[in-house]
Design a protein around this motif. Structure first.
Motif, PDB file in Angstrom:
ATOM      1  N   GLU A 162      17.494  25.951 -69.978  1.00 46.22           N
ATOM      2  CA  GLU A 162      17.285  25.775 -68.699  1.00 46.22           C
ATOM      3  C   GLU A 162      15.869  25.376 -68.383  1.00 46.22           C
ATOM      4  OE1 GLU A 162      18.181  29.893 -67.318  1.00 46.22           O
ATOM      5  OE2 GLU A 162      16.339  30.632 -68.234  1.00 46.22           O
ATOM      6  N   SER A 164      14.088  26.626 -66.392  1.00 43.27           N
ATOM      7  CA  SER A 164      13.347  27.882 -65.766  1.00 43.27           C
ATOM      8  C   SER A 164      11.999  28.149 -66.379  1.00 43.27           C
ATOM      9  CB  SER A 164      14.380  29.174 -65.549  1.00 43.27           C
ATOM     10  OG  SER A 164      15.160  28.728 -64.858  1.00 43.27           O
ATOM     11  N   GLN A 167       8.983  27.272 -64.821  1.00 38.14           N
ATOM     12  CA  GLN A 167       8.203  28.227 -63.825  1.00 38.14           C
ATOM     13  C   GLN A 167       7.122  29.025 -64.398  1.00 38.14           C
ATOM     14  OE1 GLN A 167      10.870  30.905 -61.717  1.00 38.14           O
ATOM     15  NE2 GLN A 167      12.622  29.409 -61.812  1.00 38.14           N
ATOM     16  N   ARG A 188      22.725  23.247 -74.552  1.00 39.09           N
ATOM     17  CA  ARG A 188      23.553  24.330 -74.712  1.00 39.09           C
ATOM     18  C   ARG A 188      24.503  24.146 -75.855  1.00 39.09           C
ATOM     19  NH1 ARG A 188      24.007  26.800 -68.470  1.00 39.09           N
ATOM     20  NH2 ARG A 188      21.877  26.653 -68.161  1.00 39.09           N
ATOM     21  N   GLN A 202      18.520  19.465 -65.478  1.00 36.99           N
ATOM     22  CA  GLN A 202      18.592  20.280 -64.357  1.00 36.99           C
ATOM     23  C   GLN A 202      17.214  19.837 -63.529  1.00 36.99           C
ATOM     24  OE1 GLN A 202      18.240  24.186 -66.024  1.00 36.99           O
ATOM     25  NE2 GLN A 202      20.392  24.557 -65.527  1.00 36.99           N
ATOM     26  N   GLU A 204      14.499  21.914 -61.569  1.00 35.04           N
ATOM     27  CA  GLU A 204      13.998  23.460 -61.221  1.00 35.04           C
ATOM     28  C   GLU A 204      13.093  23.342 -59.972  1.00 35.04           C
ATOM     29  OE1 GLU A 204      15.165  25.860 -63.366  1.00 35.04           O
ATOM     30  OE2 GLU A 204      13.938  27.784 -62.448  1.00 35.04           O
ATOM     31  N   PHE A 244      15.824  36.415 -63.696  1.00 35.41           N
ATOM     32  CA  PHE A 244      14.335  36.423 -63.147  1.00 35.41           C
ATOM     33  C   PHE A 244      14.629  36.383 -61.524  1.00 35.41           C
ATOM     34  CE2 PHE A 244      16.474  32.232 -63.060  1.00 35.41           C
ATOM     35  CZ  PHE A 244      17.182  32.132 -64.194  1.00 35.41           C
ATOM     36  N   THR A 245      15.458  36.310 -60.797  1.00 32.28           N
ATOM     37  CA  THR A 245      15.382  36.646 -59.577  1.00 32.28           C
ATOM     38  C   THR A 245      16.329  37.943 -58.887  1.00 32.28           C
ATOM     39  OG1 THR A 245      17.506  35.204 -59.641  1.00 32.28           O
ATOM     40  CG2 THR A 245      15.446  34.145 -59.110  1.00 32.28           C
ATOM     41  N   GLY A 276      22.021  27.768 -59.206  1.00 29.75           N
ATOM     42  CA  GLY A 276      21.323  29.081 -58.767  1.00 29.75           C
ATOM     43  C   GLY A 276      20.271  29.121 -58.340  1.00 29.75           C
ATOM     44  N   SER A 277      20.085  30.379 -57.486  1.00 34.55           N
ATOM     45  CA  SER A 277      18.571  30.342 -56.996  1.00 34.55           C
ATOM     46  C   SER A 277      18.314  32.041 -56.569  1.00 34.55           C
ATOM     47  CB  SER A 277      18.795  29.629 -55.642  1.00 34.55           C
ATOM     48  OG  SER A 277      19.805  30.362 -54.733  1.00 34.55           O
ATOM     49  N   ALA A 299      13.094  30.866 -56.211  1.00 37.07           N
ATOM     50  CA  ALA A 299      13.351  29.626 -57.197  1.00 37.07           C
ATOM     51  C   ALA A 299      14.847  29.119 -57.264  1.00 37.07           C
ATOM     52  CB  ALA A 299      13.037  30.334 -58.639  1.00 37.07           C
ATOM     53  N   PHE A 300      15.053  27.863 -57.704  1.00 38.91           N
ATOM     54  CA  PHE A 300      16.276  27.414 -57.889  1.00 38.91           C
ATOM     55  C   PHE A 300      16.466  26.321 -59.124  1.00 38.91           C
ATOM     56  CE2 PHE A 300      13.957  24.447 -55.112  1.00 38.91           C
ATOM     57  CZ  PHE A 300      14.541  23.282 -55.659  1.00 38.91           C
ATOM     58  N   GLY A 301      17.672  26.247 -59.379  1.00 37.81           N
ATOM     59  CA  GLY A 301      18.018  25.379 -60.531  1.00 37.81           C
ATOM     60  C   GLY A 301      19.360  24.674 -60.248  1.00 37.81           C
TER      61      GLY A 301
END
Ligand code: DAH
Length: 331
Positions: A162, A164, A167, A188, A202, A204, A244-245, A276-277, A299-301
Motif C-alpha cells: 500500500e 501508506s 505517511q 500484492r 494508489q 495516499e 493505522f486509523t 479507505g480513510s 489519511a486516505f488511500g
C-alpha cells in the motif's frame, strides 16, 4: 595549320557534347593550354595569322559558353521535373501519442491537491517490513504480513502492499503540519481477475495539523470526488477497520452514472466504494514523535485504476496494464 578544319572539328565537338563533363573535355582539347590552337597562338609571328587565330579562339570560347548555358539549363529542367513535389498531396501524418489513462487520472488528482496546497511526494516501492507494517500499527498476526498475501524479497523487505508507508516517511522527515499526497505502484500476491491485479496504483493522502477533524476529511474527499466525477457528487462514510486509523472509514461517492437512482455500475445501491480513510491513529503519531494531544490528522488511500475504470466504464483492470493501443487510444 588547317584553321577551317580545326574550326569545324571543334565546333562539332562542342555542339555534340551532351553533358557538362563532355563539354569540359572538348574545351580542354580545343582551348586548353596544350591544344593545337593555343600552341599555334604561342608560335604565331605575323599579325594576320594572329588575328585569324584569336578570332577562332573567341568564337570557340563563345560556343563553349553557349553550350554550357544550354546544358546546365537542360540539367536544371530535368532535375526540376524529376524532383518535383506536389505540395497539395495529403501528408503522412505522424501519429501523436498521449498520456496513459492512469497517468491522466494521476495528474488530475495531483492538480486537485496542489490546488489545496498539498505537497506531492514520491514513496518507495521496496519497503522494509518496519515501514510497511510495524510503523503502521499492523500487528505481527495481520494477514497482510503473510507470504501468501504479500511479495517479500526477504524476511524484512517487501514490495510495498500500500502507499501508506509514505505517511511515515513524510512525518519522520519533518514536523507538523503536514499536507501531502503520494501516488505510486503497490504490489500484492494476487491472482489477476477482472478487478484484481498484482500491481496497481494508489493515491495516499495525509493531513496533520492542529484541530483537524473528520469534517476536513469529508470535505477534502468530496472536493476530490467532485473534480473526478462531477460537481453533483455527494459522499458518505461507512465504518471500517484499518490498524493505522481510528476511527476508520470507507468513503462512498454517490453514483455518477445514475446519480443515486441505482444502476449496474453502483450495483443498484446508488453508492460506489472508493478505498479507505480515517483519522490517523494516535499510535502512529506517537510512533513518529508527533504529540497526539496537540496534533490530529486524517489519511486516505484510493486505487487509481478503480477511479479510471469507474469513470470510463471499463469492466476489467487487466487492459490498463497490457499496453494494447487499440484500447488505450480511446482515452
Ligand atoms: N492502505 C489501505 C489499503 O491499501 C487504504 C487506506 C485506508 C489508506 C485508510 C489510508 C487510510 O491512508 O487512512 O487498503
Amino acid at each position: 595549320m588547317d584553321v577551317q578544319g580545326l574550326e569545324n572539328e571543334a565546333e562539332s565537338a562542342i555542339a555534340g557534347a551532351s553533358s557538362l563533363a563532355e563539354l569540359d573535355d572538348a574545351r580542354v582539347r580545343y582551348l586548353g593550354r596544350k591544344s593545337a590552337l593555343k600552341q599555334a597562338l604561342r608560335e604565331v609571328r605575323d599579325a594576320e595569322s594572329g588575328r585569324v587565330l584569336n578570332t577562332l579562339r573567341e568564337q570557340l570560347e563563345q560556343a563553349v559558353a553557349e553550350r554550357e548555358a544550354a546544358l546546365s539549363g537542360a540539367d536544371l529542367e530535368r532535375r526540376l521535373s524529376e524532383e518535383q513535389v506536389d505540395v497539395t498531396l495529403p501528408g503522412q501524418a505522424i501519429p501523436r501519442g498521449h498520456l496513459h489513462l492512469v497517468t491522466q487520472v494521476r495528474r488530475q488528482v495531483e492538480d486537485v491537491f496542489l490546488g489545496l496546497g498539498y505537497r506531492v511526494v514520491d514513496g518507495r516501492e521496496v519497503e522494509t517490513t518496519h515501514y510497511n507494517f510495524d510503523a503502521l500499527n499492523l500487528p505481527t498476526t495481520h494477514p497482510a504480513r503473510s507470504h501468501l498475501q504479500s511479495l517479500f524479497l526477504n524476511d524484512d523487505v517487501v514490495l510495498r502492499t500500500e502507499t501508506s508507508p509514505s505517511q511515515i516517511h513524510v512525518m519522520e522527515e519533518g514536523d507538523p503540519p503536514v499536507y501531502m499526497i503520494s501516488i505510486g505502484r503497490v504490489y500484492r500476491r494476487e491472482t489477476p481477475d477482472a478487478t484484481h491485479s498484482p500491481v496497481f496504483h494508489q493515491v495516499e493522502g495525509l493531513a496533520v495539523d492542529r484541530g483537524i477533524t473528520m469534517a476536513d476529511l469529508k470535505g477534502t474527499l468530496l472536493h476530490l470526488m467532485r473534480a473526478l466525477f462531477g460537481p453533483e457528487r455527494e459522499m458518505r462514510f461507512r465504518t471500517h477497520y484499518f490498524p493505522f486509523t481510528e476511527p476508520s472509514l470507507e468513503p462512498d461517492v454517490s453514483c455518477f452514472l445514475c446519480s443515486g437512482q441505482g444502476c449496474a455500475v453502483c450495483r443498484w445501491s446508488g453508492w460506489i466504494e472508493l478505498g479507505g480513510s480515517g483519522m490517523v491513529d494516535p499510535n502512529v503519531l506517537e510512533f513518529v514523535g508527533y504529540d497526539p494531544e496537540e496534533w490530529t490528522g486524517f489519511a486516505f488511500g484510493i486505487g487509481l485504476e478503480r477511479i479510471a475504470m469507474l469513470r470510463h466504464g471499463l469492466p476489467e483492470i487487466g487492459p490498463l496494464w497490457q499496453n494494447d493501443l487499440r484500447l488505450l487510444r480511446q482515452f
